[in-house]
Every structure is written in structure tokens, then in C-alpha cells.
Design a protein around this motif. Structure first.
Motif, PDB file in Angstrom:
ATOM      1  N   ILE A 113      -6.105  -2.124 -12.272  1.00  0.00           N
ATOM      2  CA  ILE A 113      -7.074  -3.227 -12.274  1.00  0.00           C
ATOM      3  C   ILE A 113      -8.360  -2.898 -11.531  1.00  0.00           C
ATOM      4  N   ARG A 114      -8.322  -1.868 -10.686  1.00  0.00           N
ATOM      5  CA  ARG A 114      -9.528  -1.502  -9.940  1.00  0.00           C
ATOM      6  C   ARG A 114      -9.394  -0.075  -9.433  1.00  0.00           C
ATOM      7  N   GLU A 115     -10.532   0.616  -9.361  1.00  0.00           N
ATOM      8  CA  GLU A 115     -10.545   1.996  -8.896  1.00  0.00           C
ATOM      9  C   GLU A 115     -11.841   2.213  -8.128  1.00  0.00           C
ATOM     10  N   VAL A 116     -11.730   2.792  -6.930  1.00  0.00           N
ATOM     11  CA  VAL A 116     -12.935   3.029  -6.134  1.00  0.00           C
ATOM     12  C   VAL A 116     -12.766   4.309  -5.308  1.00  0.00           C
ATOM     13  N   TRP A 117     -13.830   5.116  -5.252  1.00  0.00           N
ATOM     14  CA  TRP A 117     -13.868   6.300  -4.392  1.00  0.00           C
ATOM     15  C   TRP A 117     -14.314   5.837  -3.014  1.00  0.00           C
ATOM     16  N   ARG A 118     -13.551   6.170  -1.982  1.00  0.00           N
ATOM     17  CA  ARG A 118     -13.893   5.792  -0.611  1.00  0.00           C
ATOM     18  C   ARG A 118     -14.433   7.043   0.084  1.00  0.00           C
ATOM     19  N   GLU A 119     -15.736   7.124   0.168  1.00  0.00           N
ATOM     20  CA  GLU A 119     -16.427   8.309   0.693  1.00  0.00           C
ATOM     21  C   GLU A 119     -15.980   8.646   2.109  1.00  0.00           C
ATOM     22  N   GLN A 120     -15.965   7.666   2.980  1.00  0.00           N
ATOM     23  CA  GLN A 120     -15.638   7.928   4.384  1.00  0.00           C
ATOM     24  C   GLN A 120     -14.217   8.478   4.543  1.00  0.00           C
ATOM     25  N   GLN A 121     -13.270   7.960   3.763  1.00  0.00           N
ATOM     26  CA  GLN A 121     -11.879   8.412   3.857  1.00  0.00           C
ATOM     27  C   GLN A 121     -11.593   9.605   2.940  1.00  0.00           C
ATOM     28  N   GLN A 122     -12.536   9.906   2.040  1.00  0.00           N
ATOM     29  CA  GLN A 122     -12.361  10.993   1.085  1.00  0.00           C
ATOM     30  C   GLN A 122     -11.093  10.799   0.246  1.00  0.00           C
ATOM     31  N   ASP A 123     -10.930   9.578  -0.268  1.00  0.00           N
ATOM     32  CA  ASP A 123      -9.787   9.301  -1.129  1.00  0.00           C
ATOM     33  C   ASP A 123     -10.160   8.264  -2.176  1.00  0.00           C
ATOM     34  N   THR A 161       2.812  -8.782  -8.350  1.00  0.00           N
ATOM     35  CA  THR A 161       2.880  -7.667  -7.412  1.00  0.00           C
ATOM     36  C   THR A 161       1.652  -6.775  -7.570  1.00  0.00           C
ATOM     37  N   THR A 162       0.948  -6.558  -6.466  1.00  0.00           N
ATOM     38  CA  THR A 162      -0.201  -5.652  -6.463  1.00  0.00           C
ATOM     39  C   THR A 162       0.124  -4.460  -5.576  1.00  0.00           C
ATOM     40  N   LEU A 163      -0.100  -3.265  -6.101  1.00  0.00           N
ATOM     41  CA  LEU A 163       0.043  -2.036  -5.331  1.00  0.00           C
ATOM     42  C   LEU A 163      -1.341  -1.473  -5.073  1.00  0.00           C
ATOM     43  N   GLU A 164      -1.621  -1.154  -3.833  1.00  0.00           N
ATOM     44  CA  GLU A 164      -2.805  -0.376  -3.495  1.00  0.00           C
ATOM     45  C   GLU A 164      -2.331   1.061  -3.380  1.00  0.00           C
ATOM     46  N   VAL A 165      -2.822   1.912  -4.260  1.00  0.00           N
ATOM     47  CA  VAL A 165      -2.407   3.313  -4.267  1.00  0.00           C
ATOM     48  C   VAL A 165      -3.582   4.150  -3.780  1.00  0.00           C
ATOM     49  N   PHE A 166      -3.402   4.777  -2.637  1.00  0.00           N
ATOM     50  CA  PHE A 166      -4.422   5.657  -2.058  1.00  0.00           C
ATOM     51  C   PHE A 166      -4.056   7.084  -2.443  1.00  0.00           C
ATOM     52  N   ILE A 167      -4.968   7.783  -3.132  1.00  0.00           N
ATOM     53  CA  ILE A 167      -4.719   9.159  -3.531  1.00  0.00           C
ATOM     54  C   ILE A 167      -5.413  10.076  -2.535  1.00  0.00           C
ATOM     55  N   LYS A 168      -4.598  10.724  -1.698  1.00  0.00           N
ATOM     56  CA  LYS A 168      -5.079  11.635  -0.656  1.00  0.00           C
ATOM     57  C   LYS A 168      -4.373  12.977  -0.859  1.00  0.00           C
ATOM     58  N   ALA A 182       0.842  -1.195   0.000  1.00  0.00           N
ATOM     59  CA  ALA A 182       0.000   0.000   0.000  1.00  0.00           C
ATOM     60  C   ALA A 182       0.881   1.252   0.000  1.00  0.00           C
ATOM     61  N   ILE A 183       0.500   2.198  -0.849  1.00  0.00           N
ATOM     62  CA  ILE A 183       1.227   3.456  -0.986  1.00  0.00           C
ATOM     63  C   ILE A 183       0.213   4.598  -0.927  1.00  0.00           C
ATOM     64  N   ILE A 184       0.555   5.665  -0.222  1.00  0.00           N
ATOM     65  CA  ILE A 184      -0.284   6.864  -0.216  1.00  0.00           C
ATOM     66  C   ILE A 184       0.413   7.921  -1.053  1.00  0.00           C
ATOM     67  N   ALA A 185      -0.328   8.513  -1.979  1.00  0.00           N
ATOM     68  CA  ALA A 185       0.208   9.567  -2.843  1.00  0.00           C
ATOM     69  C   ALA A 185      -0.787  10.713  -2.888  1.00  0.00           C
ATOM     70  N   LEU A 197      -8.941   4.754  -4.006  1.00  0.00           N
ATOM     71  CA  LEU A 197      -8.078   3.583  -3.942  1.00  0.00           C
ATOM     72  C   LEU A 197      -7.977   3.055  -5.359  1.00  0.00           C
ATOM     73  N   ARG A 198      -6.756   2.986  -5.843  1.00  0.00           N
ATOM     74  CA  ARG A 198      -6.519   2.420  -7.177  1.00  0.00           C
ATOM     75  C   ARG A 198      -5.567   1.253  -7.010  1.00  0.00           C
ATOM     76  N   MET A 199      -5.952   0.121  -7.557  1.00  0.00           N
ATOM     77  CA  MET A 199      -5.120  -1.075  -7.453  1.00  0.00           C
ATOM     78  C   MET A 199      -4.411  -1.296  -8.777  1.00  0.00           C
ATOM     79  N   LEU A 200      -3.101  -1.468  -8.685  1.00  0.00           N
ATOM     80  CA  LEU A 200      -2.250  -1.672  -9.852  1.00  0.00           C
ATOM     81  C   LEU A 200      -1.583  -3.036  -9.741  1.00  0.00           C
ATOM     82  N   ARG A 201      -1.317  -3.651 -10.879  1.00  0.00           N
ATOM     83  CA  ARG A 201      -0.671  -4.962 -10.848  1.00  0.00           C
ATOM     84  C   ARG A 201       0.413  -5.040 -11.903  1.00  0.00           C
TER      85      ARG A 201
END
Length: 107
Positions: free
Chosen positions: A31-41, A51-58, A9-12, A43-47
Motif C-alpha cells: 500500500i505504500r513504499e518510501v526510501w528513507r534517506e537518513q536510515q538508508q532503507d 493487519t498492517t505490516l511495516e517492512v523495513f528492507i535493510k 514492524a519487521i526488518i528484512a 519502508l514498505r507497508m503491506l496490508r
């Protein structure tokens, strides 16, 4: 028991810069993209391979200390067949690398 790495997991703060680096330059696939309302960010998953990266855009994430000896993620390492062509490939894409060295502990 643990079998293998599941994800990293990476925060950018900037999706365009992050996408440019991981997708356009390194070859990861979104491979996946979702808006997380509660966290206001986002989450984009890359592969890439297994290797899978969870990239949180905050956009307002606090800055992290950049000293490599500070607590937290130090680096990501990828397996390559031959280091010299891999370094040349990264440099062609404008990615700065450290000088090639052999770690005395891990070889």
C-alpha cells in the motif's frame, strides 16, 4: 486507551523474498513504499484485512537469534475460520508450518 493493533514492524534484508512470502503467498497488498534517506532503507507497508505490516528492507541488518524462546518477536498469528484447510493452503504455497496443536493455556 488502546483500541486495536495498529501495525507490526519487521526488518528484512531481501525485498524479493519478503514480497514473495507476504504478497504472493499470503496475499498482503503493497500500500505504500518510501526510501528513507537518513536510515538508508526502504519502508514498505503491506496490508491484509485490518493487519498492517511495516517492512523495513535493510540489506546489512544484523542477524537475529532464531531460537523461538529468545527475546524479540516470537511469531505472527492470523485468525482463520478452519485450521486444516489453512495449513493445507500454506503448504501448497511451499510454506512450512508447525504441527497443529492446541495451546494448553490459550486453548
Amino acid at each position: 486507551m488502546l483500541r486495536r493493533q495498529h501495525h507490526i514492524a519487521i526488518i528484512a534484508t531481501d525485498w524479493e523474498k519478503t514480497r514473495s512470502f507476504y504478497v504472493e503467498k499470503l496475499g498482503f497488498t503493497l500500500i505504500r513504499e518510501v526510501w528513507r534517506e537518513q536510515q538508508q532503507d526502504y519502508l514498505r507497508m503491506l496490508r491484509l484485512g485490518e493487519t498492517t505490516l511495516e517492512v523495513f528492507i535493510k540489506p546489512n541488518a544484523p542477524k537475529r537469534v532464531t531460537d523461538p524462546e529468545a527475546l524479540g518477536l516470537r511469531h505472527l498469528a492470523f485468525h482463520v475460520e478452519n485450521i486444516e484447510p489453512a495449513v493445507a493452503w500454506l503448504k501448497e504455497k511451499g510454506i512450512e508450518t508447525e504441527p497443529i496443536r492446541v495451546d494448553p493455556f490459550t486453548g
